[in-house]
Design a protein around this motif. Sequence first.
Motif, PDB file in Angstrom:
ATOM      1  N   ASP A   1      47.046  28.298  30.843  1.00  0.00           N
ATOM      2  CA  ASP A   1      47.401  28.635  32.110  1.00  0.00           C
ATOM      3  C   ASP A   1      46.307  28.677  33.267  1.00  0.00           C
ATOM      4  O   ASP A   1      45.451  29.185  33.142  1.00  0.00           O
ATOM      5  CB  ASP A   1      47.795  30.119  31.808  1.00  0.00           C
ATOM      6  CG  ASP A   1      48.239  30.879  33.074  1.00  0.00           C
ATOM      7  OD1 ASP A   1      48.256  30.320  34.101  1.00  0.00           O
ATOM      8  OD2 ASP A   1      48.738  32.289  32.903  1.00  0.00           O
ATOM      9  N   PRO A   2      46.830  27.740  34.349  1.00  0.00           N
ATOM     10  CA  PRO A   2      45.597  27.454  35.251  1.00  0.00           C
ATOM     11  C   PRO A   2      45.324  28.616  36.151  1.00  0.00           C
ATOM     12  O   PRO A   2      44.371  28.686  36.846  1.00  0.00           O
ATOM     13  CB  PRO A   2      46.340  26.665  36.165  1.00  0.00           C
ATOM     14  CG  PRO A   2      47.974  26.701  35.732  1.00  0.00           C
ATOM     15  CD  PRO A   2      47.931  27.123  34.152  1.00  0.00           C
ATOM     16  N   GLY A   3      46.066  29.794  35.778  1.00  0.00           N
ATOM     17  CA  GLY A   3      45.608  30.988  36.750  1.00  0.00           C
ATOM     18  C   GLY A   3      44.590  31.890  36.259  1.00  0.00           C
ATOM     19  O   GLY A   3      44.315  32.927  36.566  1.00  0.00           O
ATOM     20  N   LEU A   4      44.399  31.518  34.710  1.00  0.00           N
ATOM     21  CA  LEU A   4      43.470  32.442  34.119  1.00  0.00           C
ATOM     22  C   LEU A   4      41.903  32.334  34.636  1.00  0.00           C
ATOM     23  O   LEU A   4      41.156  33.347  34.404  1.00  0.00           O
ATOM     24  CB  LEU A   4      43.446  31.996  32.639  1.00  0.00           C
ATOM     25  CG  LEU A   4      44.625  32.441  31.692  1.00  0.00           C
ATOM     26  CD1 LEU A   4      44.632  31.976  30.440  1.00  0.00           C
ATOM     27  CD2 LEU A   4      44.806  34.014  31.885  1.00  0.00           C
ATOM     28  N   ALA A   5      41.618  31.351  34.952  1.00  0.00           N
ATOM     29  CA  ALA A   5      39.929  31.342  35.633  1.00  0.00           C
ATOM     30  C   ALA A   5      40.164  32.381  36.897  1.00  0.00           C
ATOM     31  O   ALA A   5      39.079  33.280  36.790  1.00  0.00           O
ATOM     32  CB  ALA A   5      39.756  30.006  35.939  1.00  0.00           C
ATOM     33  N   ALA A   6      41.074  32.619  37.422  1.00  0.00           N
ATOM     34  CA  ALA A   6      41.264  33.745  38.749  1.00  0.00           C
ATOM     35  C   ALA A   6      41.371  34.742  37.949  1.00  0.00           C
ATOM     36  O   ALA A   6      40.752  35.860  38.659  1.00  0.00           O
ATOM     37  CB  ALA A   6      42.293  33.138  39.528  1.00  0.00           C
ATOM     38  N   VAL A   7      41.833  35.247  36.764  1.00  0.00           N
ATOM     39  CA  VAL A   7      42.116  36.379  36.489  1.00  0.00           C
ATOM     40  C   VAL A   7      40.716  37.049  35.931  1.00  0.00           C
ATOM     41  O   VAL A   7      40.514  38.078  36.240  1.00  0.00           O
ATOM     42  CB  VAL A   7      43.177  36.309  35.255  1.00  0.00           C
ATOM     43  CG1 VAL A   7      42.942  37.420  34.345  1.00  0.00           C
ATOM     44  CG2 VAL A   7      44.570  35.893  35.631  1.00  0.00           C
ATOM     45  N   TYR A   8      39.763  36.086  35.147  1.00  0.00           N
ATOM     46  CA  TYR A   8      38.777  36.171  34.554  1.00  0.00           C
ATOM     47  C   TYR A   8      37.762  36.586  35.884  1.00  0.00           C
ATOM     48  O   TYR A   8      36.937  37.353  35.951  1.00  0.00           O
ATOM     49  CB  TYR A   8      38.137  35.023  33.769  1.00  0.00           C
ATOM     50  CG  TYR A   8      38.577  35.029  32.194  1.00  0.00           C
ATOM     51  CD1 TYR A   8      37.773  35.502  31.408  1.00  0.00           C
ATOM     52  CD2 TYR A   8      39.838  34.874  32.067  1.00  0.00           C
ATOM     53  CE1 TYR A   8      38.034  35.562  29.915  1.00  0.00           C
ATOM     54  CE2 TYR A   8      40.307  34.874  30.670  1.00  0.00           C
ATOM     55  CZ  TYR A   8      39.328  35.302  29.675  1.00  0.00           C
ATOM     56  OH  TYR A   8      39.837  35.120  28.232  1.00  0.00           O
ATOM     57  N   ASP A   9      37.816  35.814  36.903  1.00  0.00           N
ATOM     58  CA  ASP A   9      37.001  35.815  37.971  1.00  0.00           C
ATOM     59  C   ASP A   9      37.131  37.157  38.695  1.00  0.00           C
ATOM     60  O   ASP A   9      36.331  38.078  39.103  1.00  0.00           O
ATOM     61  CB  ASP A   9      37.299  34.730  39.182  1.00  0.00           C
ATOM     62  CG  ASP A   9      36.863  34.914  40.466  1.00  0.00           C
ATOM     63  OD1 ASP A   9      35.488  35.369  40.442  1.00  0.00           O
ATOM     64  OD2 ASP A   9      37.203  34.661  41.534  1.00  0.00           O
ATOM     65  N   LEU A  10      38.603  37.569  38.845  1.00  0.00           N
ATOM     66  CA  LEU A  10      38.761  39.079  39.436  1.00  0.00           C
ATOM     67  C   LEU A  10      38.330  40.136  38.826  1.00  0.00           C
ATOM     68  O   LEU A  10      37.940  41.098  39.219  1.00  0.00           O
ATOM     69  CB  LEU A  10      40.286  38.904  40.030  1.00  0.00           C
ATOM     70  CG  LEU A  10      40.784  38.067  40.830  1.00  0.00           C
ATOM     71  CD1 LEU A  10      42.322  38.298  40.860  1.00  0.00           C
ATOM     72  CD2 LEU A  10      40.293  38.518  42.275  1.00  0.00           C
ATOM     73  N   SER A  11      38.461  39.901  37.442  1.00  0.00           N
ATOM     74  CA  SER A  11      38.052  41.038  36.374  1.00  0.00           C
ATOM     75  C   SER A  11      36.850  41.312  36.358  1.00  0.00           C
ATOM     76  O   SER A  11      36.237  42.407  36.757  1.00  0.00           O
ATOM     77  CB  SER A  11      38.768  40.790  34.874  1.00  0.00           C
ATOM     78  OG  SER A  11      38.259  41.681  34.331  1.00  0.00           O
ATOM     79  N   VAL A  12      36.068  40.408  36.357  1.00  0.00           N
ATOM     80  CA  VAL A  12      34.649  40.534  36.264  1.00  0.00           C
ATOM     81  C   VAL A  12      33.952  40.917  37.632  1.00  0.00           C
ATOM     82  O   VAL A  12      33.022  41.754  37.724  1.00  0.00           O
ATOM     83  CB  VAL A  12      34.020  38.956  35.675  1.00  0.00           C
ATOM     84  CG1 VAL A  12      32.274  39.283  36.020  1.00  0.00           C
ATOM     85  CG2 VAL A  12      34.148  38.840  34.435  1.00  0.00           C
TER      86      VAL A  12
END
Length: 293
Positions: A165-176
């Motif tokens: 899912d191309p959105g997952l890098a941003a999900v990890y980014d926002l979470s961290v």
Amino acid sequence: MTKHPLPSVTVLGLGSMGQALAGAFLDAGHPTTIWNRSDGKGDGLVARGAVRAATPGEAVRASEVVVVCVVDYDAAQAVLDRAAGDLPGRLLVNLTSDTPERAREAAAWAEALGVDYLDGAVMVPVPMIGTPDALVFHSGARSAYDKYETTLRALGGQSTHVGEDPGLAAVYDLSVLDFFWTAMHGMVHGFALAATEGVPGAAVAPYMKALAGLLASVVDGTAEDLDSGEFPGDLDNLTVEAANVRHLVRAAEHRGLDAAVLRGVLTAADRSIGLGHGADNWSSIVEGIRNPA
């Protein structure tokens, strides 16, 4: 594109981060082309062997891998639109920070052009780019990541692919970063509170570091609680912990400090208690976060 043992790379955008990315590719031996919207940037990179392109299209045509790193996705799209016809057959890596939704939109745009796409998030400051400890998240086509993993690891030894899912890098980014900036606020707020009583930051710092170690020790357990949805309160419970936060709010406000973040924590805790989690552990505050008023 000329023959070379390492893939050629283009970097679009020469802010501080873009220049660091291009420098890391050069250091790793990749033929590197650079382009920036405004003049006056990249002279040092050219002196080190980078090729400066006059247009985004020229820059894209020069390389197998195209990395864009600009201020936001609107700026990235404006640049990429100028080179859209030259992108097919290349890997596009977008290291511009934004939301998962914007990342998925960009991936859909690339897919419509027949372009392999990876979205990414750089998790370290500029000086760490290219070092073994630098963390960069990537998401999107796994096959594309695998093909160019060695190239992408030139940016950081902790480069990792987190999902198709191309959105997952941003999900990890926002979470961290959610964790990081909230913790940074808490550290500064704690120093500010101590200062109201004449206690210097240097005197409190050793105990801050000790608690930071304690925080690190509970990360895995908290993740397990949240993933399982079970919050055993045999060692601590939310009602008692919320009382501690209530004391902090009163102390901060009495000393004229902004206690908005602490009040937010207390509000979420009280909401979770109202939902029946008073006897559960601190992790159950997630219910107050998930169910805002």
